[in-house]
Write a protein that holds these residues in place. Structure first.
Motif, short mmCIF file in Angstrom:
data_model
loop_
_atom_site.label_atom_id
_atom_site.label_comp_id
_atom_site.label_asym_id
_atom_site.label_seq_id
_atom_site.Cartn_x
_atom_site.Cartn_y
_atom_site.Cartn_z
N SER A 112 -9.11 -10.83 -5.04
CA SER A 112 -9.22 -11.86 -4.01
C SER A 112 -8.74 -13.21 -4.54
O SER A 112 -8.04 -13.95 -3.83
CB SER A 112 -10.66 -11.96 -3.50
OG SER A 112 -11.09 -10.70 -3.02
N ALA B 177 -9.32 -15.76 0.81
CA ALA B 177 -10.01 -14.50 0.50
C ALA B 177 -11.31 -14.85 -0.22
O ALA B 177 -11.32 -15.68 -1.12
CB ALA B 177 -9.13 -13.63 -0.38
N THR C 116 -15.81 -7.53 -2.20
CA THR C 116 -14.95 -7.04 -1.13
C THR C 116 -15.17 -5.54 -0.96
O THR C 116 -14.76 -4.76 -1.81
CB THR C 116 -13.47 -7.34 -1.44
OG1 THR C 116 -13.36 -8.66 -1.95
CG2 THR C 116 -12.60 -7.21 -0.21
N ASP D 273 -6.17 -6.78 0.73
CA ASP D 273 -7.17 -6.79 -0.33
C ASP D 273 -8.00 -5.51 -0.20
O ASP D 273 -8.78 -5.36 0.73
CB ASP D 273 -8.05 -8.04 -0.13
CG ASP D 273 -8.87 -8.40 -1.35
OD1 ASP D 273 -8.80 -7.69 -2.37
OD2 ASP D 273 -9.59 -9.42 -1.27
#
Ligand code: GTP
Ligand code: MG
Length: 208
Positions: A37, A50, A59, A75
């Motif tokens: 990220s 992000a 994430t 991502d």
């Protein structure tokens, strides 16, 4: 690469949620906490596009970002986070596999590894997977700022050896902290666009 716009599109856990605009995609894969990220933010000159975190496992969905209205940076959820349950690990596998096997507009995968460490078993598996699905697998060695200059070549050699990379396989050492390696990585990405015959604007921003 001149970044004119960057926007978050959607968080997805299944195919039906992926964007349908057909734009080409470059995905980022790698262990949780490796800096996926952060790398997206650095590449597009944004601080918080992000979400990043010092706690691994931030994430857990596939996050799509639209850049210059021309392509997506994707991502992927990070693997190898010890504290997640078996069920979550299986879920991670399903999410990634579904994406890699079904996504027609996916043109390249960046495999991130930490430049300070030997690639893990899962890094090797992921890299082999990427190759198996027909991608070059550009290896991005992150957190370059945390390594003594004198150690660089040794660690790069170890990563190349452990991942069984060929001479013409690309490895880009990078720091999202001090931006070292940024232009080299954009050049590698732009080369992919060109090889795919994509007409994507790749003019350089003027360096001051
Ligand atoms: P998950 O979302 O859990 O998969 O992690 P991620 O791969 O997205 O990692 P993230 O970008 O959230 O970064 C994890 C931690 O590493 C954060 O504390 C970042 O600030 C730090 N970090 C990322 N890249 C660098 C880098 O190049 N240098 C340094 N010094 N720290 C970095
Ligand atoms: Mg992340």
């Amino acid at each position: 690469m001149k970044i004119k716009s960057s926007e978050f599109i959607i968080s997805a856990v299944k195919q039906s949620q992926y964007p349908t605009d057909g734009l080409p995609e470059i995905a980022l894969a790698g262990r949780s906490n490796v800096g996926k990220s952060s790398l997206i933010n650095m590449l597009v000159n944004r601080k918080k596009l992000a979400r990043t975190s010092s706690a691994p496992g931030k994430t857990q969905t596939i996050n799509f970002y639209k850049i210059n209205n021309e392509f997506h940076l994707v991502d992927l959820p990070g693997y190898g986070f010890a504290k997640v349950s078996k069920k979550n690990k299986e879920e991670w596998g399903r999410i990634i596999e579904e994406y890699l096997t079904s996504r027609e507009n996916l043109i390249e995968v960046l495999q991130l590894v930490d430049i300070r460490h030997k690639p893990t078993q899962q890094d090797k598996q992921m890299y082999n997977w990427i190759k198996y699905f027909g991608y070059k697998g550009i290896v991005v060695a992150t957190k370059l700022d945390k390594l003594k200059r004198s150690q660089r070549q040794k660690n790069i050699n170890t990563i190349r050896k452990e991942l069984e990379m060929n001479q013409d396989d690309i490895l880009v050492p990078i720091s999202s902290m001090n931006r070292e390696g940024k232009e080299v990585l954009w050049e590698a990405i732009c080369k992919v666009f060109i090889e795919k015959g994509l007409n994507i604007t790749i003019e350089e921003a003027a360096e001051i």
